[in-house]
Design a protein around this motif. Structure first.
Motif, PDB file in Angstrom:
ATOM      1  N   VAL A 161       0.855  -1.185   0.000  1.00 29.61           N
ATOM      2  CA  VAL A 161       0.000   0.000   0.000  1.00 29.61           C
ATOM      3  C   VAL A 161       0.891   1.234   0.000  1.00 29.61           C
ATOM      4  O   VAL A 161       1.869   1.308   0.743  1.00 29.61           O
ATOM      5  N   TYR A 162       0.540   2.216  -0.843  1.00 30.29           N
ATOM      6  CA  TYR A 162       1.327   3.444  -0.929  1.00 30.29           C
ATOM      7  C   TYR A 162       0.411   4.613  -1.263  1.00 30.29           C
ATOM      8  O   TYR A 162      -0.471   4.505  -2.122  1.00 30.29           O
ATOM      9  N   GLN A 163       0.609   5.737  -0.585  1.00 31.37           N
ATOM     10  CA  GLN A 163      -0.163   6.945  -0.855  1.00 31.37           C
ATOM     11  C   GLN A 163       0.791   8.079  -1.221  1.00 31.37           C
ATOM     12  O   GLN A 163       1.586   8.522  -0.398  1.00 31.37           O
ATOM     13  N   PRO A 164       0.721   8.578  -2.463  1.00 30.77           N
ATOM     14  CA  PRO A 164       1.569   9.721  -2.840  1.00 30.77           C
ATOM     15  C   PRO A 164       1.240  10.947  -2.000  1.00 30.77           C
ATOM     16  O   PRO A 164       0.223  11.006  -1.317  1.00 30.77           O
ATOM     17  N   ASP A 165       2.102  11.966  -2.085  1.00 32.04           N
ATOM     18  CA  ASP A 165       1.914  13.152  -1.256  1.00 32.04           C
ATOM     19  C   ASP A 165       0.775  14.043  -1.758  1.00 32.04           C
ATOM     20  O   ASP A 165      -0.096  14.431  -0.978  1.00 32.04           O
ATOM     21  N   PHE A 166       0.768  14.373  -3.060  1.00 31.27           N
ATOM     22  CA  PHE A 166      -0.226  15.315  -3.574  1.00 31.27           C
ATOM     23  C   PHE A 166      -0.595  14.955  -5.011  1.00 31.27           C
ATOM     24  O   PHE A 166       0.161  14.278  -5.711  1.00 31.27           O
ATOM     25  N   ILE A 167      -1.796  15.433  -5.410  1.00 26.20           N
ATOM     26  CA  ILE A 167      -2.164  15.471  -6.825  1.00 26.20           C
ATOM     27  C   ILE A 167      -2.232  16.950  -7.212  1.00 26.20           C
ATOM     28  O   ILE A 167      -3.022  17.716  -6.651  1.00 26.20           O
ATOM     29  N   ASP A 215      -2.848  19.446 -10.310  1.00 23.36           N
ATOM     30  CA  ASP A 215      -3.340  19.556 -11.692  1.00 23.36           C
ATOM     31  C   ASP A 215      -3.322  18.207 -12.403  1.00 23.36           C
ATOM     32  O   ASP A 215      -2.889  18.077 -13.561  1.00 23.36           O
ATOM     33  N   GLY A 216      -3.773  17.190 -11.673  1.00 19.90           N
ATOM     34  CA  GLY A 216      -3.850  15.845 -12.248  1.00 19.90           C
ATOM     35  C   GLY A 216      -2.558  15.061 -12.206  1.00 19.90           C
ATOM     36  O   GLY A 216      -2.528  13.886 -12.582  1.00 19.90           O
ATOM     37  N   ARG A 217      -1.474  15.655 -11.759  1.00 18.39           N
ATOM     38  CA  ARG A 217      -0.172  14.970 -11.687  1.00 18.39           C
ATOM     39  C   ARG A 217       0.065  14.454 -10.274  1.00 18.39           C
ATOM     40  O   ARG A 217      -0.074  15.185  -9.307  1.00 18.39           O
ATOM     41  N   TYR A 218       0.447  13.162 -10.163  1.00 17.72           N
ATOM     42  CA  TYR A 218       0.776  12.568  -8.864  1.00 17.72           C
ATOM     43  C   TYR A 218       2.211  12.952  -8.508  1.00 17.72           C
ATOM     44  O   TYR A 218       3.145  12.698  -9.288  1.00 17.72           O
ATOM     45  N   VAL A 219       2.371  13.554  -7.330  1.00 20.55           N
ATOM     46  CA  VAL A 219       3.670  14.104  -6.944  1.00 20.55           C
ATOM     47  C   VAL A 219       4.122  13.501  -5.618  1.00 20.55           C
ATOM     48  O   VAL A 219       3.335  13.411  -4.662  1.00 20.55           O
ATOM     49  N   GLU A 220       5.381  13.089  -5.555  1.00 22.18           N
ATOM     50  CA  GLU A 220       6.031  12.657  -4.318  1.00 22.18           C
ATOM     51  C   GLU A 220       7.137  13.664  -4.014  1.00 22.18           C
ATOM     52  O   GLU A 220       8.012  13.908  -4.856  1.00 22.18           O
ATOM     53  N   VAL A 221       7.098  14.265  -2.817  1.00 19.53           N
ATOM     54  CA  VAL A 221       8.087  15.269  -2.421  1.00 19.53           C
ATOM     55  C   VAL A 221       9.206  14.571  -1.653  1.00 19.53           C
ATOM     56  O   VAL A 221       8.960  13.962  -0.614  1.00 19.53           O
ATOM     57  N   LYS A 222      10.419  14.623  -2.177  1.00 23.38           N
ATOM     58  CA  LYS A 222      11.571  13.952  -1.560  1.00 23.38           C
ATOM     59  C   LYS A 222      12.776  14.880  -1.589  1.00 23.38           C
ATOM     60  O   LYS A 222      12.950  15.658  -2.542  1.00 23.38           O
ATOM     61  N   PRO A 223      13.641  14.823  -0.579  1.00 21.21           N
ATOM     62  CA  PRO A 223      14.898  15.588  -0.638  1.00 21.21           C
ATOM     63  C   PRO A 223      15.773  15.134  -1.802  1.00 21.21           C
ATOM     64  O   PRO A 223      15.627  14.023  -2.314  1.00 21.21           O
ATOM     65  N   SER A 224      16.689  15.984  -2.203  1.00 19.77           N
ATOM     66  CA  SER A 224      17.541  15.695  -3.363  1.00 19.77           C
ATOM     67  C   SER A 224      18.347  14.427  -3.198  1.00 19.77           C
ATOM     68  O   SER A 224      18.576  13.689  -4.157  1.00 19.77           O
ATOM     69  N   CYS A 225      18.808  14.154  -1.953  1.00 15.30           N
ATOM     70  CA  CYS A 225      19.671  12.984  -1.736  1.00 15.30           C
ATOM     71  C   CYS A 225      18.933  11.678  -2.027  1.00 15.30           C
ATOM     72  O   CYS A 225      19.551  10.663  -2.336  1.00 15.30           O
ATOM     73  N   PHE A 226      17.579  11.679  -1.938  1.00 16.57           N
ATOM     74  CA  PHE A 226      16.796  10.480  -2.243  1.00 16.57           C
ATOM     75  C   PHE A 226      16.278  10.496  -3.680  1.00 16.57           C
ATOM     76  O   PHE A 226      16.040   9.445  -4.259  1.00 16.57           O
ATOM     77  N   ALA A 227      16.082  11.686  -4.244  1.00 19.06           N
ATOM     78  CA  ALA A 227      15.450  11.789  -5.557  1.00 19.06           C
ATOM     79  C   ALA A 227      16.433  11.636  -6.706  1.00 19.06           C
ATOM     80  O   ALA A 227      16.088  11.104  -7.755  1.00 19.06           O
ATOM     81  N   ARG A 228      17.668  12.081  -6.525  1.00 22.19           N
ATOM     82  CA  ARG A 228      18.588  12.159  -7.664  1.00 22.19           C
ATOM     83  C   ARG A 228      19.520  10.960  -7.764  1.00 22.19           C
ATOM     84  O   ARG A 228      19.586  10.298  -8.785  1.00 22.19           O
ATOM     85  N   LYS A 229      20.252  10.681  -6.705  1.00 17.00           N
ATOM     86  CA  LYS A 229      21.344   9.709  -6.785  1.00 17.00           C
ATOM     87  C   LYS A 229      20.827   8.281  -6.650  1.00 17.00           C
ATOM     88  O   LYS A 229      20.228   7.930  -5.639  1.00 17.00           O
ATOM     89  N   PRO A 230      21.046   7.426  -7.657  1.00 12.38           N
ATOM     90  CA  PRO A 230      20.634   6.022  -7.533  1.00 12.38           C
ATOM     91  C   PRO A 230      21.438   5.322  -6.439  1.00 12.38           C
ATOM     92  O   PRO A 230      22.561   5.711  -6.122  1.00 12.38           O
ATOM     93  N   GLY A 231      20.840   4.289  -5.873  1.00  9.38           N
ATOM     94  CA  GLY A 231      21.561   3.529  -4.862  1.00  9.38           C
ATOM     95  C   GLY A 231      20.708   3.142  -3.689  1.00  9.38           C
ATOM     96  O   GLY A 231      19.480   3.162  -3.737  1.00  9.38           O
ATOM     97  N   VAL A 232      21.376   2.824  -2.596  1.00  6.57           N
ATOM     98  CA  VAL A 232      20.714   2.193  -1.469  1.00  6.57           C
ATOM     99  C   VAL A 232      19.754   3.136  -0.760  1.00  6.57           C
ATOM    100  O   VAL A 232      18.715   2.708  -0.258  1.00  6.57           O
ATOM    101  N   ASP A 233      20.066   4.438  -0.686  1.00  9.69           N
ATOM    102  CA  ASP A 233      19.186   5.361   0.029  1.00  9.69           C
ATOM    103  C   ASP A 233      17.884   5.629  -0.724  1.00  9.69           C
ATOM    104  O   ASP A 233      16.961   6.204  -0.168  1.00  9.69           O
ATOM    105  N   ARG A 234      17.821   5.252  -1.980  1.00 10.76           N
ATOM    106  CA  ARG A 234      16.632   5.510  -2.785  1.00 10.76           C
ATOM    107  C   ARG A 234      15.666   4.323  -2.779  1.00 10.76           C
ATOM    108  O   ARG A 234      14.703   4.300  -3.547  1.00 10.76           O
ATOM    109  N   GLN A 235      15.878   3.332  -1.904  1.00  8.13           N
ATOM    110  CA  GLN A 235      15.081   2.109  -1.933  1.00  8.13           C
ATOM    111  C   GLN A 235      13.580   2.378  -1.815  1.00  8.13           C
ATOM    112  O   GLN A 235      12.772   1.870  -2.584  1.00  8.13           O
ATOM    113  N   ARG A 236      13.214   3.191  -0.809  1.00  5.97           N
ATOM    114  CA  ARG A 236      11.794   3.414  -0.560  1.00  5.97           C
ATOM    115  C   ARG A 236      11.136   4.160  -1.722  1.00  5.97           C
ATOM    116  O   ARG A 236      10.007   3.847  -2.119  1.00  5.97           O
TER     117      ARG A 236
END
Length: 675
Positions: free
Chosen positions: A316-322, A324-345
């Motif tokens: 089960v997962y609930q995004p942060d916001f919709i 203008d019809g776009r599903y948006v998840e708000v994440k800090p840069s360290c989780f959003a940009r760099k691939p790897g272990v910290d981006r698991q969730r």
């Protein structure tokens, strides 16, 4: 086991023993099942043996190739290869397991003498053979050869001063340029009476923003950013940020102020204004300041709504916001940009949204789409989101290979808060603390018990069936279908693979409180995985550690950097505990290797004999107290060695140990001696 599959394997010529290994059963079970259904296996003598090119095999073995690699290449038992080699050359002598791991030149005293006569240093020999310098030194020592140069390269004082002060290069950069270690560069700086820069100096071009007091004041005071976020942006350390804040006369927030601010931001039930924002007629609860700044950045008239929960299987997962019809998840840069272990969730959330045919966007100051990379797939928290079947998952893992087991930063930080326990029970379940140690010791999963294989061996060509079986078991269990679950499955259900033991930090804390209650200096000549280092947290203890394995020394350094100020003064060095001298200290506390019970990746097992280490400790340590964890079988020998060097038994503790390979839970002695 499927009967039709059994028939096909037998008709193909597979033996009952090989079939039993494939399905994780014993030969008796397969034999009884086959007899029940009238299936008979062909006798070994009836199978036509392949003719082995014995001359070719003999030449390959003499050139340093191992019997095991020849067994894999020609698909013949090792015993048969050895018999034919003896028949081909009756004078042949077979190498031991340790010798087989080294290049053939290191097993030949004559060749080593030729290298020494040619004037080659140990470093040059190591580079030529593709091994470490310590391996070459050990080979000379094993063959009683002393005709070699130390290979120390001296930098002219003027050149060193120019590089270090005029060019503003670091000791690491100088070492990389000249092919030496940073510690050797620092040592030569001291010998040449050249002053060494302090931590956080003004030498690096990336510190330009840090040196601007107005910029720092704006970021730290007005925008209320943390030192960690500023350090992350500038690719530097929190210590450097703190240094320049003090230099600019900017007051640093106390811990209480930081915790109060975090509580205001993160508490969903807080009554302050930090967690709520009104957009039009709607009130939104924000879990972080980043979500708040996201909502504030939206232009007027934007349609904002809270999205429904997305489900896939039992996830089960609930995004942060919709927006203008776009599903948006708000994440800090360290989780959003760099691939790897910290981006698991985030990867897991993105994949659940994809299963619901929803395109998820991430906002970290700007919108971005997630591009999955192989490293994201490898560390994904649920492989079912990527691979429909266990076969597809195992095929991908075999092709990708073993990258190492890492853990997210929040797991590592959580582990630091669980280190306050004090107990002699090594069986206390504390998964987070063990994860902290394994994260900073990448060679841990390549080490193994004697007579067993390391966990990483399931990626070897001959063990792919084990990896496939383990992934199938994961999919059947329907939980923890990820890298961490795979490691646990292999260690628990496949008896040919075993992990090595870790000295638990809470046992070390118990020992420190008992024998060093007021603090002091601890000497540890066999650091291992860092359990005794972590036991020093929040204590007035200076830790002086060393280890024969340079990989362990480096992993302890990285662990110490992560823990930070909760540890006192520390020093680390590469040294052989069976022959080196020990620094001054109030307490020598260690757990020497149990002979060759465990094979550590990075060193040869013949260098881990317990008796020489224990004897050298009693002979050369100048302090008053020695505490050692040793196996029960060596307890009487340890006491005898202590008596020979005028040490008296002070105390005997019993540390409860975990069960291993069916062995009942028992204890190991921790012996304390004094002069």
């Amino acid at each position: 086991m499927d009967i039709e599959q059994l028939k096909q394997l037998v008709d193909r010529g597979e033996s009952f023993s090989k079939i039993a290994k494939m399905f994780g059963k014993n030969v008796g079970q397969v034999s009884r099942l086959a007899r029940k259904h009238g299936i008979t296996s062909r006798h070994m003598g009836a199978i036509q043996r392949k003719q082995l090119p014995i001359a070719k095999i003999y030449k390959a073995y003499k050139n340093g190739e191992s019997l095991h690699s020849l067994h894999k290449r020609y698909e013949a038992p090792v015993a048969r290869i050895k018999r034919q080699l003896r028949a081909y050359d009756p004078t042949i002598s077979f190498r031991s397991m340790d010798d087989a791991k080294r290049p053939s030149e290191l097993n030949d005293p004559g060749k080593l003498y030729e290298y020494a006569e040619a004037g080659l240093t140990c470093r040059e020999i190591a580079e030529r053979l593709g091994v470490k310098q310590a391996t070459v030194l050990a080979a000379y020592k094993r063959h009683n050869r002393k005709h070699f140069k130390s290979g120390r390269q001296l930098i002219p004082k003027k050149e060193l001063e120019r590089l270090y002060w005029k060019e503003k290069m670091s000791s690491l950069e100088i070492g990389n340029m000249l092919g030496m270690s940073p510690s050797e560069v620092i040592k030569q700086l001291h010998e040449s009476n050249i002053p060494v820069r302090g931590m956080g100096g003004d030498r690096h071009s990336s510190y330009k923003e840090l040196m601007e007091a107005e910029w720092l004041k704006s970021e730290y005071l007005e925008k209320e950013r943390s030192m960690a976020s500023i350090a992350c942006q500038l690719h530097t350390t929190i210590g450097n940020v703190s240094h320049f804040l003090r230099k600019a006369g900017i007051p640093i927030r106390s811990k209480k102020e930081v915790y109060d601010k975090l509580a205001q931001v993160r508490s969903p039930n807080a009554t302050g204004c930090h967690n709520q924002i009104m957009i039009g007629d709607q009130i939104f609860n924000c879990d972080s300041l980043l979500e708040r700044s996201f909502l504030q950045s939206l232009p007027k008239g934007t349609q904002i709504a809270k999205p429904p929960r997305l489900k896939w299987d039992n996830l089960v997962y609930q995004p942060d916001f919709i927006v203008d019809g776009r599903y948006v998840e708000v994440k800090p840069s360290c989780f959003a940009r760099k691939p790897g272990v910290d981006r698991q969730r985030l990867v897991k959330q993105f994949l659940v949204a994809s299963k619901n045919r929803i395109e998820l966007s991430v906002w970290d100051g700007q919108y971005r789409k997630i591009q999955l990379e192989d490293i994201d797939r490898y560390y994904c928290l649920d492989w079912r989101l990527l691979f429909d079947t266990a076969i597809a998952c195992s095929d991908w893992l075999i092709q990708f290979g073993f990258m190492g087991v890492l853990y997210p930063r929040d797991v590592l930080i959580r582990a630091l808060n669980k280190l306050a326990k004090k107990s002699l029970n090594a069986n206390i379940p504390n998964v987070d603390v063990v994860a902290l140690i394994r994260h900073f010791s990448p060679h841990y999963f390549r080490s193994h018990h004697a007579d067993y294989n390391p966990i990483t061996a399931i990626w070897d060509r001959g063990n792919h069936m084990v990896l496939r079986r383990a992934v199938e078991m994961l999919y059947r269990q329907n939980k923890n279908i990820n890298l961490y679950g795979l490691i646990n499955i292999v260690a628990r259900h496949f008896k040919d693979f075993a992990m090595v033991s870790i000295f638990k930090p809470w046992v070390a804390s118990y020992v420190y409180d008992r024998f060093l209650p007021n603090g002091g200096i601890v000497v540890d000549p066999c650091m291992g995985w860092g359990g005794r280092l972590l036991g020093c947290i929040d204590r007035n203890i200076e830790y002086r550690g060393s280890d024969l394995n340079s990989l362990s020394v480096e992993s302890n350094r990285n662990l110490r950097r992560f823990v930070g100020r909760r540890l006192g003064k520390t020093s680390f060095d590469v040294a052989d505990a069976s022959s080196c001298s020990f620094p001054d200290g109030d307490l020598l506390f260690t757990s020497p290797p149990y002979d060759a019970t465990e094979h550590y990746y990075g060193i040869d097992s013949y260098q881990t004999q317990t008796t020489p280490i224990v004897s050298n400790i009693f002979k050369k340590f100048e302090g008053k107290t020695v505490v050692m964890n040793i196996p029960k079988r060596l307890e009487s020998l340890c006491r005898e060695l202590a008596r020979c060097h005028n040490w008296v038994l002070l105390d005997r503790l019993e540390m409860k140990t975990a069960s291993f390979m069916g062995r009942n839970k028992t204890f190991e002695p921790i012996l304390a001696f004094k002069r």
